[in-house]
Design an enzyme around this catalytic site. Structure first.
Site, PDB file in Angstrom:
ATOM      1  CG  HIS A 113     -52.165   9.416 -27.604  1.00 51.10           C
ATOM      2  ND1 HIS A 113     -51.413   9.548 -26.446  1.00 51.10           N
ATOM      3  CD2 HIS A 113     -51.262   9.291 -28.619  1.00 51.10           C
ATOM      4  CE1 HIS A 113     -50.131   9.490 -26.744  1.00 51.10           C
ATOM      5  NE2 HIS A 113     -50.006   9.342 -28.055  1.00 51.10           N
TER       6      HIS A 113
ATOM      7  CG  ASP B 188     -25.477  -2.278 -23.643  1.00 51.68           C
ATOM      8  OD1 ASP B 188     -26.483  -2.368 -24.377  1.00 51.68           O
ATOM      9  OD2 ASP B 188     -24.302  -2.309 -24.077  1.00 51.68           O
TER      10      ASP B 188
ATOM     11  CB  SER C 248     -47.173  10.860 -28.388  1.00 53.36           C
ATOM     12  OG  SER C 248     -47.197   9.464 -28.189  1.00 53.36           O
TER      13      SER C 248
END
Length: 436
Positions: A412, A359, A150
């Site tokens: 998953h 940023d 993951s």
């Protein structure tokens, strides 16, 4: 940069596997190597018969962000396969497990701006810097192998971008990220996957809709407190959907709903068992780093701006209205969570600053990845609720020397359910075997 390490003087036996603890003192900010240090913990596993052998390392990068590495109780799953030819290093990524853990208590000495600045150092770029600093001590001069599950797959691609010389080979399960798509694009795709999992869930459990409708009515008419002290809201109930994208997760949610309400001499009441187990199925109080940094794992020179919350408005069916069908949400973080979960409330201002941060450094080097020579084998799960298959395939085409196995066999958390088989197939794939 100099770092220090201390090791346990004795090996610990865990169900036939020998384990050694490692603690490393590493910079919080690698641009200020002599500044504040944090502790990073790793657990090394070896078979007794291999303890004297010079085996290579396989380093595991846990999913998340914000979760410590697994605590194995037996020699099973992918670890069993790995220990046949590796020493396994289970890394508690910075801020998790025993690695200077992050929570509202550990951050309470800082104001909101200080908390946000501190937390900005806990993404995949610094996790990989930690790994390289550790490799310099445990495997000096020799590259090692890595396995990412993951979010761990995000760490693998960062490693391949920034320090490929440290890698012998790499494996990814359920975690090939887009190299360039924004958090907003990712959530537009994953909301559709969550819708599909909702359809599957309510088709499998035909009475689940009625169970939820009764529970929602009860929540709207009564103040229900969870074992952790919060009032249980409908929005919070929807968060259980993070489990329906996991193997056996749908069953766990359904069985919990079956026991939600009980009849007493004083009328219908919420079952205390539900109140306790519900809190145990969500990690936001215990693993706040997941809520604080989840959206930032997609950010490169851009702010997330609460992307999941904004994109949700494009799918109004998730905004519950009385009398309308109830839908679970998935792996999405919402600003109201920092108003409702007790252990997130003290971090609300920092979360707002992190959501506005524009940023964030770039995580991936597309040029480096295109010419990658490190063998990479990845398992892509076509029905994965958490990762958009199209984006995984898109990235796979942009990374040199990457082979993938596309399968619908697993959800998953496949590595947790059938890890021995999955890792064995990926090792074979990396070494040239043709999969059937």
């Amino acid at each position: 940069m100099q770092s220090e390490t201390t090791q346990a003087t004795q090996l610990i036996t865990l169900a036939g596997v020998l384990a050694r603890k490692h603690n490393f003192s590493l910079p919080l900010d690698y641009s200020q190597a002599d500044g504040e240090q944090i502790l990073v913990f790793a657990r090394e596993l070896t078979l007794p018969e291999n303890v004297a052998k010079q085996l290579p390392y396989l380093v595991f990068f846990q999913g998340g962000p914000g979760f410590g590495a697994m605590r194995p109780a037996a020699n099973g799953g992918w670890i069993k396969r790995a220990l046949k030819e590796y020493k396994v290093l289970l890394l508690d990524q910075r801020g998790t497990g025993l690695s200077t853990p992050i929570n509202y208590l550990s951050l309470q000495h800082l104001d909101a701006a200080g908390q946000a600045e501190y937390l900005s150092h806990f993404r995949a770029d610094n996790i990989v810097r930690d790994a390289e600093a550790i490799r310099a001590q445990l495997s000096p001069g020799s590259p090692w192998s890595i396995l990412g599950q993951s979010f761990g797959g995000f760490c693998v691609l960062r490693y391949l971008s920034a320090a490929p010389e440290g890698l012998l080979e790499a494996y990814i399960t359920g975690g090939i990220p887009s190299l360039s798509r924004s958090a907003e694009e990712v959530y537009r795709a994953t909301y559709l996957r969550v819708l599909a999992k909702n359809r599957d869930f309510f088709a499998r459990f035909p009475d689940a809709g009625e169970l939820i409708a009764k529970l929602v009515t009860y929540l709207q008419d009564n103040e229900v407190l969870l074992a952790t002290g919060e009032r249980l809201t409908v929005e919070m109930l929807q968060l259980l959907g993070i489990n329906i994208g996991m193997e056996q997760g749908g069953e766990s949610v359904y069985y919990l709903l079956e026991q939600a309400l009980i009849e007493t001499q004083n009328g219908t009441r919420l079952n205390p068992l539900f109140a306790a187990q519900f809190s145990g199925m969500l990690d936001y109080n215990t693993n706040p780093l997941f809520a604080l940094l989840h959206e930032s794992i997609y950010c490169q020179q851009a702010a997330s701006g609460w992307a999941a919350h904004r994109v949700r408005q494009q799918y109004p069916e998730f905004n519950y209205l009385s009398g309308e069908p109830f839908l679970f949400t998935g792996e999405m973080i919402y600003p109201w969570m920092f108003e409702q979960f007790n252990n997130l409330k003290p971090l609300q201002a920092a979360a707002e600053l992190l959501a506005a941060k524009d940023d964030w450094p770039a995580l991936y080097d597309a040029g480096q990845l295109k010419q990658n020579r490190v063998p990479v084998a990845a398992a892509i799960y076509s029905e994965d609720m958490f990762v958009e298959m199209r984006y995984s395939l898109e990235t796979a085409a942009q990374v040199g020397n990457l082979k993938y196995w596309l399968t619908s066999e697993y959800e998953h958390n496949g590595i947790r359910m059938d890890g021995e088989q999955i890792l064995d197939r990926l090792i074979a794939l990396n070494r040239g075997a043709r999969l059937r």
